[in-house]
Design an enzyme around this catalytic site. Structure first.
Site, PDB file in Angstrom:
ATOM      1  N   LYS B 198     117.831  25.501  55.413  1.00  0.00           N
ATOM      2  CA  LYS B 198     116.465  25.440  54.886  1.00  0.00           C
ATOM      3  C   LYS B 198     115.608  26.489  55.578  1.00  0.00           C
ATOM      4  O   LYS B 198     115.633  26.641  56.793  1.00  0.00           O
ATOM      5  CB  LYS B 198     115.862  24.046  55.118  1.00  0.00           C
ATOM      6  N   GLU B 232     112.456   9.370  52.695  1.00  0.00           N
ATOM      7  CA  GLU B 232     112.620   9.548  51.253  1.00  0.00           C
ATOM      8  C   GLU B 232     111.952   8.405  50.547  1.00  0.00           C
ATOM      9  O   GLU B 232     111.992   7.268  51.019  1.00  0.00           O
ATOM     10  CB  GLU B 232     114.110   9.549  50.892  1.00  0.00           C
ATOM     11  N   ASP B 251     124.430   9.234  57.660  1.00  0.00           N
ATOM     12  CA  ASP B 251     124.114  10.145  56.563  1.00  0.00           C
ATOM     13  C   ASP B 251     123.092  11.201  56.978  1.00  0.00           C
ATOM     14  O   ASP B 251     123.106  12.314  56.473  1.00  0.00           O
ATOM     15  CB  ASP B 251     123.571   9.329  55.379  1.00  0.00           C
ATOM     16  N   HIS B 256     122.183  16.069  60.179  1.00  0.00           N
ATOM     17  CA  HIS B 256     121.006  16.914  59.935  1.00  0.00           C
ATOM     18  C   HIS B 256     119.952  16.809  61.033  1.00  0.00           C
ATOM     19  O   HIS B 256     119.463  17.807  61.537  1.00  0.00           O
ATOM     20  CB  HIS B 256     120.333  16.533  58.613  1.00  0.00           C
TER      21      HIS B 256
END
Ligand SMILES: NC(=O)c1ccc[n+]([C@@H]2O[C@H](COP(=O)([O-])OP(=O)(O)OC[C@H]3O[C@@H](n4cnc5c(N)ncnc54)[C@H](OP(=O)(O)O)[C@@H]3O)[C@@H](O)[C@H]2O)c1
Lengths: 317, 508
Positions: B198, B232, B251, B256
Site C-alpha cells: 500500500k 472494517e 487474518d 499485516h
C-alpha cells in the site's frame, strides 16, 4: 504608491480565507493547500481555467495568472480562491489564485509585485504560455524569481526563435523546460522499450538511418528534439529524414523508424490513439491517449531540478 | 551493454519480459485482483512487449475461453481506468491456459512444454514468475511438483509468489518453509503481504527517514504509546467458512499489522535496498517480547460480534452468518498489547486492534507523544478528560490517506484558553494522481526482482512467535461470545486492557 500592491493582494487573500472558513464552518472549515507558486504568463483571452483546476489537485499552488494585452492598460490585479470538494468528503480544499492584467508596457511593474506575492519557502515555477512575453524586457527579472521556466511552443509561429531562446536560457544556467520535449516522453519511452531486449540492443550498431513522419508541413520542435535525442543516445549522427504524413490541427508524430541494411525498428501510429511497436518477430501495441495540457505540466512540476538529458539535447542544437 | 535510451528521470521503471504462471487461475483472487492489475500495468505502459500469462486450474478451457473469461473479469473489476478493446486484444495474445489438477505430476510436464513454447514465441528469455493463488493446503504439492520437473530453475530467472496465509501457526509455517526451501532458494521466494504494497505504508518509510524532524522524537523518551487500528464495517459475508478457521488475530494481526508495526518501529536501514530494509523489519519483529501464558489474559482480548441494529437495519451476529457454526469460538475482533525489547522502545506499549463489523472502515496508526513535563497554563491542564495528552501524530492508511498532527493552540479571545487543533496533510489532495493498487506495485516489484515489500521467512517466523502464546491460550479458552454488538468499537475488555496503563483507545 503603485496601484497594485502585493500586500493588499495578500490581505484580500486573508479575507477570502476568513469568509470561506465561516461559510464552511459546519463542514470543519476549508483545507488550504499550497505546495508551489505557479506563475502563468498568458495572452489576454487565454482560457486556462480547466488546466489550472486540473493541476491544483495534485499540485496545490498559489497560482498567479498574468494576462498580457496589446493596449496600454495599467497593471491591475485581484485575488480569490479556487475550491473543490474531493469525492466522498465534506471538507473543501482551496487554493489561492491571483489574476493580473498587464500590457506590454505595464508588464515592467510586474516583477516588483511578484516579489511580495510568492508563497514563502516553496518552489516557484514560471509557465510561459504566451512566448512573445519572453521578448519583454522585464521578463528577465521575473525569471530570476523562478526555480524553473516552462515554455509552450504549440501554436507559436516563431517556434524557431523560441527553440533558440530555450537553448540560450539553458546556456545561461536557467532550468528551462519545453512542453514540446514533454510531449515526446512517451515516444522516447517506447523507443527505449524497443531496445530492452539484449538481442535487439545488439543490433543497434547496424542502425544508420532515422525517418520521422509528422503531420505538420514543417518538422516542428518535437521532431527536432526527438532526432537530436536519438543521435545523442547513440553517440553518432544518422542519416536523418523528416517527412510529412497526413495533416492534423496541431503537429503530431506519426512514426519513428530506425533502420539499417538488415534491421528495422519501428513505432507507428496505426490509429489516432494507438501506436504499434514492430521489430522482427516483435509486434505490440500501446495506447497514446490525447495528452491534456495539465498532464504535461504535471510531468514538469514533478521535476523541479535540471533535466540532464534535455540539457544535453539543447547543448547539441 | 545498458540501454542507451534509458532516461531514469522521466521513464517509469521497466521490467524484463517473463512468463507469469498463475495456479488457481479460475479463482476469485485471480479474477478480482491479479488479472485487472496486470491489465492495468499494460495500460500504463509499464509492461515490456512479450509478457505471457499462463493460467492453471482444473476446469477445462481453451486459451480463447480463458481469454474471454479474463476479459469479463477485467471489465467487471477494473477500477478507475477505461477498458480499451485494442489494448485488450494485444494483451490477450499473451494469455494462455493449461488445465489440470495441481496434484497431478503429468500436468507439470505439460506446463513445462507450454512455458518453453511461450519463451520461444514471446521472447521471455526463460524468465518465469509462479504465482500461488490457490488454497493454502495446495502450496506444498505445487512446490514439490515444480521441483520434480525442474521448473525451479531456468535459463533466465525463476521466482515464486506465495499468498498469505503462511501456515496457521509457528509449526505449520515451518513445515511450509521446509518444503519450499527444498526446492527454491530464499531469494527466489516472494511472500506477498499486500499491506506492505500500500502506498501509504510505503509512505511511512518516506515520512520517517526522508525528514529530519520526527526521527529524534521517535523513541521511548517522547512517545507514550502507539495505537494501530484496522477496522472494517462489514461482516464476514460469504467468507464465513474460511474466516471461521482463521479469525482476526491470524487474518490481520499476525501478518499485516505486525508488518505495519515493524515499519513504524524499525531502525533506519543504512541504504534503501531490499535486504537492508527487511533486515531491520525482521530485527524489530524478533525484538517483540513473547508473552508468558499467564500474561495473555491482560495483554490480549478476543471478541466476536453479536446481532444488533446498525443504521436502521438488523445486522446479523457472526454465529448467524452463512457457513458459521452457531457455537463458533472464532474471534472477529482481536486486540493486543506488544512491547519491543530494545533501547529505543523499552516500556512503550504498542496497542493493536482489528475487527469486523466496527462503526466504520478505517486503518490508521497513532503515535501518542508524552505530555509536557509541567503545565504553565493553570486553567488548561495538559491532559484532556480522556487522559490523553495533546500531541498526537496520526498516519492514516485508509480510506483517506494522509498525516495529521494534533497540537494545542490558544483559543481566540481574552484569557489563555487552549484547544486542540489538527494540521492535516492529505495524500490524495496533495498528490491527486492515481496510486497504483497494492497488487500492481507488488507484481511489478517481483518482476523487477525487488523484494523490499515482500516478507522473508525470518519475518514470518518472528511474527508467528509473537502471537503464538495467545493462539495457544485462546484455543484452550471457552470465550463468552458474542461480546460486542455489531456496529460498535469492540468489547469492553479491550478498553480495560488500555486503562490498566492509564490509556484509552482513540475514536478514529
Ligand atoms: N480472494 C481474495 O481476495 C484473497 C485475498 C488475499 C489472499 N487470498 C489468498 O489467495 C489464494 C487464492 O484465493 P482465492 O480466493 O482466489 O481462492 P479460490 O477462489 O478458491 O480459487 C482457487 C482456484 O483454484 C482452482 N483449484 C482448486 N483446486 C485445484 C486443484 N486441485 N488443481 C488445480 N486447480 C485447483 C479452482 O479452480 P477450478 O475449480 O477450475 O480448479 C479455484 O477457482 C488463497 O491462498 C487465499 O488465502 C485471497
Amino acid at each position: 504608491m503603485p496601484a497594485v500592491q502585493a500586500e493588499k493582494l495578500l490581505q484580500q487573500l486573508d479575507e477570502v480565507w476568513v469568509s470561506l472558513g465561516k461559510q464552511q464552518e459546519e463542514a470543519g472549515g476549508v483545507l488550504r493547500a499550497c505546495a508551489i507558486t505557479l506563475i502563468a504568463v498568458v495572452d489576454e483571452a487565454a482560457d486556462i481555467g480547466e488546466t489550472l483546476a486540473d493541476i491544483m489537485h495534485d499540485n496545490p499552488s498559489r497560482a498567479i495568472v498574468i494576462r498580457i494585452s496589446d493596449d496600454g492598460r495599467p497593471l491591475s490585479a485581484r485575488a480569490f480562491a479556487q475550491c473543490w470538494m474531493p469525492f466522498g468528503r465534506r471538507q473543501q480544499i482551496c487554493c489561492e489564485q491571483v489574476e493580473m492584467a498587464a500590457s506590454s508596457a505595464s508588464f515592467a511593474d510586474v516583477p516588483s509585485v511578484l516579489r511580495g506575492l510568492l508563497a514563502p519557502d516553496l518552489p516557484v515555477v514560471l509557465w510561459v504560455r504566451h512566448p512573445d512575453a519572453l521578448k519583454l524586457p522585464a521578463m528577465a527579472a521575473v525569471m530570476t524569481l523562478a526555480h524553473k521556466v516552462v515554455v509552450e511552443p504549440r501554436g507559436y509561429e516563431d517556434w524557431k526563435w523560441l527553440m533558440d531562446e530555450v537553448a540560450r536560457l539553458n546556456r545561461a544556467g536557467i532550468v528551462v523546460a519545453d512542453l514540446a520535449w514533454t510531449r515526446i516522453t512517451r515516444w522516447r519511452d517506447l523507443t527505449a522499450r524497443l531496445f530492452d531486449a539484449p538481442e535487439r540492443r545488439a543490433q543497434l550498431a547496424q542502425v544508420d538511418r532515422l525517418v520521422i513522419e509528422h503531420s505538420s508541413p514543417e518538422p516542428g520542435p518535437a521532431v527536432r528534439y526527438l532526432a537530436a535525442w536519438i543521435a545523442n543516445c547513440l553517440g553518432r549522427r544518422l542519416d536523418t529524414r523528416f517527412h510529412q504524413a497526413g495533416s492534423t490541427k496541431y503537429w503530431q508524430i506519426q512514426s519513428v523508424v530506425l533502420s539499417g541494411p538488415s534491421v528495422e525498428f519501428a513505432l507507428r501510429r496505426t490509429e489516432h490513439q494507438v501506436v504499434q511497436m514492430q521489430a522482427a518477430s516483435l509486434e505490440s501495441c500501446t495506447l497514446f491517449p490525447q495528452l491534456k495540457e495539465a498532464e504535461l505540466l504535471r510531468e514538469e512540476l514533478a521535476i523541479l531540478g535540471p533535466d540532464p538529458v534535455f540539457q544535453k539535447v539543447l547543448a547539441a542544437q | 551493454m545498458e540501454n542507451p535510451f534509458e532516461d531514469r528521470l522521466r521513464f517509469e521503471r521497466r521490467v524484463p519480459p517473463c512468463a507469469i504462471v498463475i495456479f488457481g487461475a479460475n479463482g476469485d483472487l485471480t479474477q478480482r485482483k491479479l488479472i485487472p492489475a496486470l491489465y492495468r500495468l499494460a495500460y500504463e505502459r509499464r509492461f515490456p512487449p512479450g509478457i505471457a500469462i499462463i493460467g492453471n486450474s482444473r476446469t477445462a478451457m481453451t486459451d480463447d475461453q480463458f481469454r474471454e473469461k479474463m476479459r469479463e473479469a477485467v471489465q467487471k473489476f477494473l477500477e478507475d481506468s477505461p477498458f480499451d478493446v485494442d489494448l485488450w486484444n494485444d494483451f490477450a495474445k499473451g494469455l494462455f491456459y493449461c488445465s489440470g489438477d495441481i496434484g497431478d505430476p503429468a500436468m507439470y510436464a505439460e506446463l513445462k512444454v507450454r512455458i518453453n513454447k511461450v519463451a520461444e514465441e514471446r521472447g521471455t528469455a526463460g524468465n518465469v514468475l509462479f504465482y500461488l493463488s490457490t488454497q493454502p493446503s495446495q502450496y506444498i504439492p505445487v512446490v514439490e511438483n515444480l521441483g520434480a520437473v525442474g521448473l525451479n530453475n531456468s535459463a533466465g530467472w525463476t521466482r515464486i509468489i506465495i499468498e498469505k496465509p503462511f501456515g496457521h501457526d509457528t509449526e505449520s509455517s515451518n513445515v511450509l518453509h521446509d518444503a519450499v526451501r527444498k526446492v527454491f532458494r530464499e531469494s527466489q521466494v516472494y511472500r506477498i503481504d499486500h499491506y506492505l504494497g500500500k502506498e501509504t505504508v510505503q509512505n511511512v518509510l518516506a515520512f520517517r527517514f526522508g525528514n529530519g524532524i520526527f526521527e529524534p522524537l521517535w523513541n521511548r523518551r517522547y512517545v507514550s504509546h502507539v495505537q494501530i487500528t484496522a477496522a472494517e464495517s462489514i461482516g464476514v459475508g460469504g467468507r464465513g467458512g474460511y474466516y471461521q478457521e482463521a479469525g482476526a488475530l491470524r487474518d490481520m494481526i499476525q501478518n499485516h499489522l505486525l508488518q505495519v508495526m515493524a515499519t513504524i518501529a524499525m531502525e533506519p536501514p543504512a541504504v534503501f535496498e531490499p535486504d537492508a530494509v527487511r533486515d531491520e523489519r525482521a530485527k524489530l519483529l524478533r525484538s517483540i517480547r513473547t508473552l508468558k501464558p499467564e500474561e495473555v489474559a491482560t495483554h490480549a482480548v478476543a471478541g466476536q460480534y453479536g446481532a444488533a441494529r446498525v443504521g436502521g437495519e438488523d445486522a446479523l451476529g457472526f454465529r448467524q452468518e452463512k457457513g458459521v457454526d452457531p457455537e463458533s469460538q472464532t474471534n472477529t475482533y482481536a486486540a493486543m498489547t506488544f512491547f519491543v525489547e530494545n533501547w529505543r522502545w523499552a516500556g512503550v506499549p504498542f496497542y493493536i486492534r482489528t475487527g469486523k463489523r466496527m462503526p466504520k472502515r478505517v486503518t490508521d496508526i497513532a503515535i501518542q507523544f508524552n505530555d509536557a513535563p509541567h503545565s504553565v497554563f493553570v486553567d488548561a491542564p495538559i491532559m484532556s478528560r480522556s487522559g490523553r495528552g495533546p500531541n498526537l501524530l496520526i498516519l492514516r492508511i485508509q480510506p483517506e490517506e494522509g498525516i495529521s498532527l494534533r497540537f494545542r493552540s490558544k483559543q481566540p479571545g481574552a484569557g489563555m484558553r487552549l484547544r486542540p487543533v489538527s494540521m492535516d496533510f492529505n495524500y490524495g489532495s496533495s498528490f491527486g494522481e492515481r496510486s497504483p493498487s497494492a497488487y500492481e506495485t507488488l507484481l511489478l516489484d517481483a518482476m523487477a526482482g525487488d523484494s523490499t515489500l515482500y516478507t522473508r521467512q525470518d519475518m514470518v517466523d518472528a511474527s508467528w512467535k509473537a502471537v503464538q502464546p495467545v493462539l495457544d491460550v485462546w484455543s484452550e479458552t471457552k470465550h463468552q461470545f458474542p461480546n460486542y454488538d455489531a456496529g460498535t468499537w469492540g468489547p469492553q475488555a479491550s478498553e480495560e486492557m488500555l486503562q490498566r496503563r492509564g490509556h484509552t483507545w482513540r475514536v478514529p
